[in-house]
Design an enzyme around this catalytic site. Structure first.
Site, PDB file in Angstrom:
ATOM      1  N   HIS A   1       7.326  -6.541  -1.577  1.00 44.48           N
ATOM      2  CA  HIS A   1       6.751  -5.178  -0.783  1.00 44.48           C
ATOM      3  C   HIS A   1       5.785  -5.494   0.060  1.00 44.48           C
ATOM      4  O   HIS A   1       5.126  -6.723  -0.549  1.00 44.48           O
ATOM      5  CB  HIS A   1       6.654  -4.010  -1.328  1.00 44.48           C
ATOM      6  CG  HIS A   1       7.524  -3.742  -2.280  1.00 44.48           C
ATOM      7  ND1 HIS A   1       7.485  -1.593  -2.896  1.00 44.48           N
ATOM      8  CD2 HIS A   1       8.992  -3.467  -2.105  1.00 44.48           C
ATOM      9  CE1 HIS A   1       8.815  -1.845  -2.720  1.00 44.48           C
ATOM     10  NE2 HIS A   1       9.644  -2.968  -2.513  1.00 44.48           N
TER      11      HIS A   1
ATOM     12  N   CYS B   1       4.330  -0.850  -6.219  1.00 45.32           N
ATOM     13  CA  CYS B   1       2.501  -1.294  -6.273  1.00 45.32           C
ATOM     14  C   CYS B   1       1.703  -0.425  -6.803  1.00 45.32           C
ATOM     15  O   CYS B   1       0.129  -0.666  -6.577  1.00 45.32           O
ATOM     16  CB  CYS B   1       3.215  -1.048  -4.611  1.00 45.32           C
ATOM     17  SG  CYS B   1       4.156  -2.144  -4.311  1.00 45.32           S
TER      18      CYS B   1
ATOM     19  N   CYS C   1       5.290   2.993  -3.867  1.00 41.90           N
ATOM     20  CA  CYS C   1       5.969   2.987  -4.578  1.00 41.90           C
ATOM     21  C   CYS C   1       5.418   2.844  -6.104  1.00 41.90           C
ATOM     22  O   CYS C   1       4.297   2.187  -5.960  1.00 41.90           O
ATOM     23  CB  CYS C   1       7.344   2.077  -4.900  1.00 41.90           C
ATOM     24  SG  CYS C   1       6.902   0.740  -4.923  1.00 41.90           S
TER      25      CYS C   1
ATOM     26  N   GLU D   1       2.663  -4.231  -0.172  1.00 41.22           N
ATOM     27  CA  GLU D   1       1.118  -4.351  -0.859  1.00 41.22           C
ATOM     28  C   GLU D   1       1.385  -5.124  -1.419  1.00 41.22           C
ATOM     29  O   GLU D   1       0.010  -6.017  -1.755  1.00 41.22           O
ATOM     30  CB  GLU D   1       1.269  -2.905  -1.353  1.00 41.22           C
ATOM     31  CG  GLU D   1       1.423  -1.505  -0.938  1.00 41.22           C
ATOM     32  CD  GLU D   1       2.943  -1.765  -0.514  1.00 41.22           C
ATOM     33  OE1 GLU D   1       3.687  -1.981  -0.040  1.00 41.22           O
ATOM     34  OE2 GLU D   1       2.964   0.260  -0.936  1.00 41.22           O
TER      35      GLU D   1
END
EC number: 3.5.4.33
Lengths: 157, 157
Positions: free
Chosen positions: A65, A98, A95, A67
């Site tokens: 992801h 993260c 999410c 992040e």
């Protein structure tokens, strides 16, 4: 590198919009690569020290992801694991994974664009974040969300 | 590579202990490298397809948990992001980040050793896992937990 000088008469809201626009540029890179268009930056004292965009398809890795990459890059830049006095800018609400990663970084602040109704971490509760982490949502929310809407509309074609 | 044949008269409990012992070997690698001693494996149809041990200090990266590395490795082995028909074995109850990552993998089963009172994800609730994911805790819990106790006792010396 991009610097942003808080002393020049601009307020924190303008700084947040400035960096969110740069995070949106990261998200657009994901869009162009046919990845879910989410982008992220880590900023320390007005300086970008880490950036990332979603790469789950290219890397064949659900943990890639935006992040996560921005956190890893920022820690490399700082030479330390903890992101004190840093802000994460991310176009979509993080999410659970993260948010959980942000806990370990002890990051000072998270600013996100659009809410994510289904998989955003706030449906679980803000207690996923480190007690030191401040949270702000809704910065350039419409633009951040629109990029996602466009992406999934094109996917269905 | 390590294979485990379920057909040879051994029951699932024995299989779980077998793989947890191998995860403990991964944890011991972390211990020897002065990392918090947690190890993980991903197993598919009796075959180890990914492994990892905690590397947060060496990599200067809070996201470098054993589970994250085992997930990434397993996805590379399979050539697909989703870990269907796979089991994660991990010596200590996963944290929120790793539970959140497991959601995205849609892994079939998570088996952990010792509970983690402070940062384990079950204090938040099992709804962090994917609906398809079964959870089992307490396999070789004493040995898995003892390695952590020994590590922190030595750190304080």
């Amino acid at each position: 590198m991009s610097y942003y000088n808080f002393e020049e008469g601009q307020n924190p809201e303008q700084a947040d919009e400035h960096f969110m626009r740069l995070a949106l540029n990261e998200a657009k890179k994901a869009y162009e690569a046919e990845e879910i268009p989410i982008g992220a930056l880590v900023v320390s004292h007005g300086k970008i020290i880490g950036r990332g965009h979603n790469l789950t398809e290219q890397l064949n890795d659900v943990t890639a992801h935006a992040e996560m990459q921005a956190f890893t890059a920022a820690a490399q830049t700082l030479g330390g694991k903890y992101l004190k006095d840093c802000t994460l800018y991310v176009t979509i609400e993080p999410c659970v994974m993260c948010a959980g990663a942000s806990y370990w970084t002890q990051i000072s602040r998270i600013v996100f664009g659009a809410h994510e109704e289904k998989r955003g971490f706030t449906r679980i509760g803000q207690n996923l974040l480190h007690p030191k982490t401040l949270l702000k949502g809704g910065v350039l929310a419409e633009e951040c969300g629109q990029l996602m809407t466009d992406f999934f509309k094109n996917k269905r074609k």
